[in-house]
Design an enzyme around this catalytic site. Structure first.
Site, PDB file in Angstrom:
ATOM      1  N   ASN A   1       0.873  -1.175   0.000  1.00 61.32           N
ATOM      2  CA  ASN A   1       0.000   0.000   0.000  1.00 61.32           C
ATOM      3  C   ASN A   1       0.914   1.229   0.000  1.00 61.32           C
ATOM      4  O   ASN A   1       1.397   1.638   1.049  1.00 61.32           O
ATOM      5  CB  ASN A   1      -0.916  -0.003   1.225  1.00 61.32           C
ATOM      6  CG  ASN A   1      -1.906   1.157   1.174  1.00 61.32           C
ATOM      7  OD1 ASN A   1      -1.756   2.074   0.352  1.00 61.32           O
ATOM      8  ND2 ASN A   1      -2.901   1.126   2.043  1.00 61.32           N
TER       9      ASN A   1
ATOM     10  N   HIS B   1       0.044   7.973  -6.063  1.00 63.38           N
ATOM     11  CA  HIS B   1      -0.426   8.939  -7.054  1.00 63.38           C
ATOM     12  C   HIS B   1       0.665   9.883  -7.545  1.00 63.38           C
ATOM     13  O   HIS B   1       0.396  10.751  -8.366  1.00 63.38           O
ATOM     14  CB  HIS B   1      -1.577   9.749  -6.444  1.00 63.38           C
ATOM     15  CG  HIS B   1      -2.540   8.916  -5.652  1.00 63.38           C
ATOM     16  ND1 HIS B   1      -3.273   7.902  -6.224  1.00 63.38           N
ATOM     17  CD2 HIS B   1      -2.846   8.890  -4.326  1.00 63.38           C
ATOM     18  CE1 HIS B   1      -4.010   7.320  -5.283  1.00 63.38           C
ATOM     19  NE2 HIS B   1      -3.765   7.894  -4.125  1.00 63.38           N
TER      20      HIS B   1
ATOM     21  N   ASP C   1       9.314   2.674 -10.479  1.00 61.50           N
ATOM     22  CA  ASP C   1      10.527   2.174 -11.139  1.00 61.50           C
ATOM     23  C   ASP C   1      11.189   1.071 -10.316  1.00 61.50           C
ATOM     24  O   ASP C   1      11.704   0.095 -10.874  1.00 61.50           O
ATOM     25  CB  ASP C   1      11.540   3.309 -11.342  1.00 61.50           C
ATOM     26  CG  ASP C   1      11.235   4.169 -12.561  1.00 61.50           C
ATOM     27  OD1 ASP C   1      10.329   3.808 -13.344  1.00 61.50           O
ATOM     28  OD2 ASP C   1      11.903   5.212 -12.717  1.00 61.50           O
TER      29      ASP C   1
ATOM     30  N   ILE D   1      -6.881   0.499   1.111  1.00 60.46           N
ATOM     31  CA  ILE D   1      -7.929   0.210   2.089  1.00 60.46           C
ATOM     32  C   ILE D   1      -9.258   0.810   1.622  1.00 60.46           C
ATOM     33  O   ILE D   1     -10.303   0.174   1.684  1.00 60.46           O
ATOM     34  CB  ILE D   1      -7.516   0.780   3.469  1.00 60.46           C
ATOM     35  CG1 ILE D   1      -6.234   0.066   3.956  1.00 60.46           C
ATOM     36  CG2 ILE D   1      -8.651   0.651   4.489  1.00 60.46           C
ATOM     37  CD1 ILE D   1      -5.509   0.795   5.084  1.00 60.46           C
ATOM     38  N   SER D   2      -9.196   2.037   1.143  1.00 64.26           N
ATOM     39  CA  SER D   2     -10.409   2.739   0.703  1.00 64.26           C
ATOM     40  C   SER D   2     -10.671   2.456  -0.782  1.00 64.26           C
ATOM     41  O   SER D   2      -9.792   1.956  -1.500  1.00 64.26           O
ATOM     42  CB  SER D   2     -10.241   4.247   0.921  1.00 64.26           C
ATOM     43  OG  SER D   2      -9.224   4.757   0.059  1.00 64.26           O
TER      44      SER D   2
ATOM     45  N   ARG E   1     -13.082   8.356  -4.984  1.00 61.55           N
ATOM     46  CA  ARG E   1     -12.588   9.510  -4.232  1.00 61.55           C
ATOM     47  C   ARG E   1     -12.108  10.630  -5.174  1.00 61.55           C
ATOM     48  O   ARG E   1     -12.520  10.676  -6.324  1.00 61.55           O
ATOM     49  CB  ARG E   1     -11.527   9.041  -3.233  1.00 61.55           C
ATOM     50  CG  ARG E   1     -12.114   8.033  -2.213  1.00 61.55           C
ATOM     51  CD  ARG E   1     -11.109   7.599  -1.185  1.00 61.55           C
ATOM     52  NE  ARG E   1     -10.667   8.728  -0.361  1.00 61.55           N
ATOM     53  CZ  ARG E   1      -9.594   8.700   0.435  1.00 61.55           C
ATOM     54  NH1 ARG E   1      -8.874   7.586   0.503  1.00 61.55           N
ATOM     55  NH2 ARG E   1      -9.259   9.752   1.144  1.00 61.55           N
TER      56      ARG E   1
ATOM     57  N   ARG F   1      -6.616  11.138  -6.879  1.00 62.19           N
ATOM     58  CA  ARG F   1      -6.344   9.739  -6.500  1.00 62.19           C
ATOM     59  C   ARG F   1      -6.611   8.763  -7.652  1.00 62.19           C
ATOM     60  O   ARG F   1      -6.480   7.556  -7.488  1.00 62.19           O
ATOM     61  CB  ARG F   1      -7.190   9.336  -5.292  1.00 62.19           C
ATOM     62  CG  ARG F   1      -6.827  10.093  -4.029  1.00 62.19           C
ATOM     63  CD  ARG F   1      -7.590   9.555  -2.826  1.00 62.19           C
ATOM     64  NE  ARG F   1      -7.739  10.603  -1.841  1.00 62.19           N
ATOM     65  CZ  ARG F   1      -6.826  10.904  -0.910  1.00 62.19           C
ATOM     66  NH1 ARG F   1      -5.726  10.213  -0.820  1.00 62.19           N
ATOM     67  NH2 ARG F   1      -7.046  11.899  -0.058  1.00 62.19           N
TER      68      ARG F   1
HETATM   69  C1  DQA Z   1      -4.758   4.716   0.429  1.00 63.02           C
HETATM   70  C2  DQA Z   1      -5.402   5.662  -0.572  1.00 63.02           C
HETATM   71  C3  DQA Z   1      -4.481   6.814  -0.892  1.00 63.02           C
HETATM   72  O1  DQA Z   1      -5.094   7.687  -1.837  1.00 63.02           O
HETATM   73  C4  DQA Z   1      -4.170   7.610   0.361  1.00 63.02           C
HETATM   74  O2  DQA Z   1      -3.253   8.647   0.073  1.00 63.02           O
HETATM   75  C5  DQA Z   1      -3.695   6.758   1.474  1.00 63.02           C
HETATM   76  C6  DQA Z   1      -4.286   5.445   1.686  1.00 63.02           C
HETATM   77  C7  DQA Z   1      -5.716   3.604   0.889  1.00 63.02           C
HETATM   78  O3  DQA Z   1      -5.224   2.663   1.505  1.00 63.02           O
HETATM   79  O4  DQA Z   1      -6.921   3.681   0.662  1.00 63.02           O
HETATM   80  O5  DQA Z   1      -2.859   7.187   2.282  1.00 63.02           O
HETATM   81  O6  DQA Z   1      -3.649   4.086  -0.196  1.00 63.02           O
END
Ligand code: DQA
Length: 147
Positions: A74, A80, A87, A101-102, A107, A111
């Site tokens: 993650n 982004h 790389d 996670i989200s 969103r 993102r």
């Molecule tokens: C994230 C989503 C990203 O956009 C955000 O910056 C995070 C967490 C997620 O786990 O949903 O820090 O990677």
């Protein structure tokens, strides 16, 4: 088989940060969930979390020299923005599953770009912490089939 569970910025404050988006479970809860699942799968896991881009690049390179078989990653906000991290993932060639996670697709516009997605074997979004264990299942199956 050994997996690296790699997390980027602010994942260490899970449970504190925007719980309505990321839930109330902590980073330690995540580590426990992943460790239990690793036992069930019969795989080894290492954890690394950093709030710094270069540290994440270093961790990906180290994974190569340590013989890590798969990465559950993650990259958080660096998803982004970071060409350097993408790389590194491409450079080491270790199968990597991108986890969010989200549900990032629902969103903000900023993102909607993922540099890591372009080099990842698979992407899982919007499944909460279960996304990490699903990513482990995916890697175990992928690597098992390759043998
Ligand atoms: C994230 C989503 C990203 O956009 C955000 O910056 C995070 C967490 C997620 O786990 O949903 O820090 O990677």
């Amino acid at each position: 088989m050994k997996f690296l569970i790699l997390n980027g910025p602010n994942i260490n404050i899970l449970g504190v940060r925007e719980p309505e988006i990321y839930g109330r479970q902590s980073y330690d809860d995540l580590r426990r969930l992943v460790s239990e699942h690793a036992k069930e799968l019969g795989v080894g896991v290492e954890f690394y979390q950093s709030n710094h881009e270069g540290d994440l690049v270093d961790a990906i390179q180290k994974a190569y020299f340590d013989g890590i078989d798969g990465i559950v990653f993650n990259p958080a906000a660096y998803t982004h923005t970071s060409v350097a991290i993408a790389d590194a993932v491409k450079g080491v060639g270790i199968p990597t599953v991108e986890v969010h996670i989200s549900e990032v697709s629902k969103r903000e516009a900023f993102r909607q770009v993922s540099y890591i997605g372009a080099v990842a074997a698979h992407t899982i979004t919007g499944r909460g912490l279960a996304g990490y264990t699903e990513a482990m299942d995916y890697l175990a199956k992928l690597l098992g089939e390759r043998k």
